[in-house]
Scaffold this active site. Structure first.
Site, mmCIF file in Angstrom:
data_model
loop_
_atom_site.group_PDB
_atom_site.id
_atom_site.type_symbol
_atom_site.label_atom_id
_atom_site.label_comp_id
_atom_site.label_asym_id
_atom_site.label_seq_id
_atom_site.Cartn_x
_atom_site.Cartn_y
_atom_site.Cartn_z
ATOM 1 N N GLU A 1 0.834 -1.207 0.000
ATOM 2 C CA GLU A 1 0.000 0.000 0.000
ATOM 3 C C GLU A 1 0.868 1.256 0.000
ATOM 4 O OE1 GLU A 1 -4.010 1.007 2.211
ATOM 5 O OE2 GLU A 1 -2.318 1.453 3.535
ATOM 6 N N ARG B 1 -1.683 33.590 -16.876
ATOM 7 C CA ARG B 1 -2.189 34.620 -15.968
ATOM 8 C C ARG B 1 -1.232 35.812 -15.966
ATOM 9 N NH1 ARG B 1 -6.320 37.193 -13.301
ATOM 10 N NH2 ARG B 1 -5.778 37.713 -11.137
ATOM 11 N N GLN C 1 9.861 35.646 -9.640
ATOM 12 C CA GLN C 1 10.671 34.580 -9.065
ATOM 13 C C GLN C 1 9.906 33.788 -8.004
ATOM 14 O OE1 GLN C 1 14.276 35.327 -6.469
ATOM 15 N NE2 GLN C 1 15.305 34.815 -8.398
#
Length: 390
Positions: free
Chosen positions: A252, A278, A289
């Site tokens: 798992e 954007r 940055q």
């Protein structure tokens, strides 16, 4: 031009084709993702999506061919799970699917006798029978083997008495793998596992619990009051609980977190696209940055996570003990998933805060990764013991 993040390609297993399963996942992805926001808001499990996961073969991935499975090994399994996590935006469904494979289907393959396999394995793989892994108790979470549920031999069967909590799939499960103490003085080796059907006398299932994330997966509790279980429903023999649990957790931790890697890939590509498209103050936000560095760190986490998951799969495939590799991968990928989900949230700003977007749901879902399969602190303990530290 939007950068495409490289990821693992399809691999062919000895008896099955991982690429075929991945293509099948892509074919049904729209169905799996349809209405996920509404299901999350209502905390609703999708039985239809569950059946589609069965149709594409997810529950059969690592089941041997002779038992009706695809026969894929760990390297192919993590490739498929990475792709599944990337393509399916319903993280609760991804979690529930992995839960049944590694703590339900495969324990039956590894430890079940012929009659148990014949009775339960086919319906599990077909998506007709849902399994709950009933280990956790009110007083035994990370201390997994400090169980208070007891199994008392009565005639040709057992009576189980105790409580289980935070059990995945509990409200909808048809069958439970219930861990109970058969030898009060036996420590971890005094624990056995029983196949308990939903209709078993003395079993009461609590209501679904409200959760922060993974809301499309169900979570609940069990109460066993002298719950009678036939002796033929003992899985893996008396005292076999520790071996079963340990093996299930190794798989798992390796495979479920591979799905988390797929989520991070999706977040990174979406974040790069957002940073390029954007614009603020007359330029793309990716030219700042602060945004660019967040995305660079997300890329590093993706690549490092893939390497750690792949290393676990390689060691597991070799037949060597891969427990520490599983813990390292689980620890790093789960923590990275939270960090990348947070970065994704920050990159999208106010839009990421809106519930109509995937961003806020992914952040809520990510926090569970530090808990399921063993907490981050427990993974550090395992790694520390491997280093020879107490």
């Amino acid at each position: 031009m939007i950068t495409t993040i490289p990821r693992a390609g399809p691999r062919r297993g000895p008896d099955g084709d991982a690429g075929t399963v991945m293509q099948a996942i892509d074919d049904v992805a729209d169905e799996l993702n349809d209405g996920v926001q509404e299901r999350d808001g209502a905390a609703t499990f999708s039985h239809e999506a569950w059946r589609r996961c069965a149709d594409v073969g997810l529950f059969r991935l690592t089941v041997p061919v002779e038992l009706g499975g695809l026969g894929l090994g760990p390297e192919e399994a993590v490739t498929v799970m990475e792709h599944f996590g990337r393509a399916c935006t319903d993280a609760g469904l991804v979690f529930a699917v992995n839960s049944i494979i590694w703590t339900g289907v495969m324990p039956l393959v590894w430890f079940g006798d012929a009659d148990q396999v014949e009775r339960y394995l086919g319906p599990m793989c077909d998506g007709e029978l849902i399994v709950g892994h009933a280990m956790t108790e009110p007083e035994s979470g990370s201390d997994a083997f400090a169980l208070q549920t007891v199994a008392r031999r009565v005639g040709d069967g057992y009576e189980l008495t105790g409580q289980k909590m935070l059990i995945s799939n509990a409200p909808i499960a048809d069958l439970f793998l219930v861990y109970a103490r058969t030898d009060p003085s036996g420590g971890p080796f005094g624990i056995s596992v029983f196949l308990v059907e939903r209709s078993a006398p003395g079993l009461r299932i609590g209501p679904a619990l409200s959760t922060m994330g993974l809301r499309t997966a169900t979570l609940g509790s069990l109460e066993l009051d002298r719950c009678h279980v036939p002796g033929t429903h003992l899985l893996g023999g008396v005292g076999g609980g520790m071996a079963l649990f340990s093996k299930a957790m190794v798989w798992e931790r390796g495979c479920l977190l591979a799905a988390g890697l797929g989520v991070m890939e999706r977040q990174l590509e979406r974040g790069v696209r957002r940073a390029q498209q954007r614009r603020q103050f007359g330029r793309p936000i990716g030219s700042n940055q602060a945004i660019a560095h967040r995305l660079a760190d997300m890329r590093v986490r993706v690549d490092a996570s893939r390497l750690l998951v792949a290393r676990w799969a390689q060691v597991q495939a070799s037949g060597r003990d891969a427990a520490v590799e599983a813990s390292i991968a689980k620890l790093f990928v789960s923590e990275s998933l939270i960090q990348s989900s947070t970065s994704s949230f920050e990159i999208f700003g106010g839009y990421g805060y809106l519930s109509e977007n995937d961003v806020e749901r992914e952040l809520r879902d990510a926090f569970a990764s530090r808990i399921y399969g063993g907490t981050s602190e427990m993974q550090r303990n395992i790694i520390a013991r491997h280093l020879g530290l107490s």
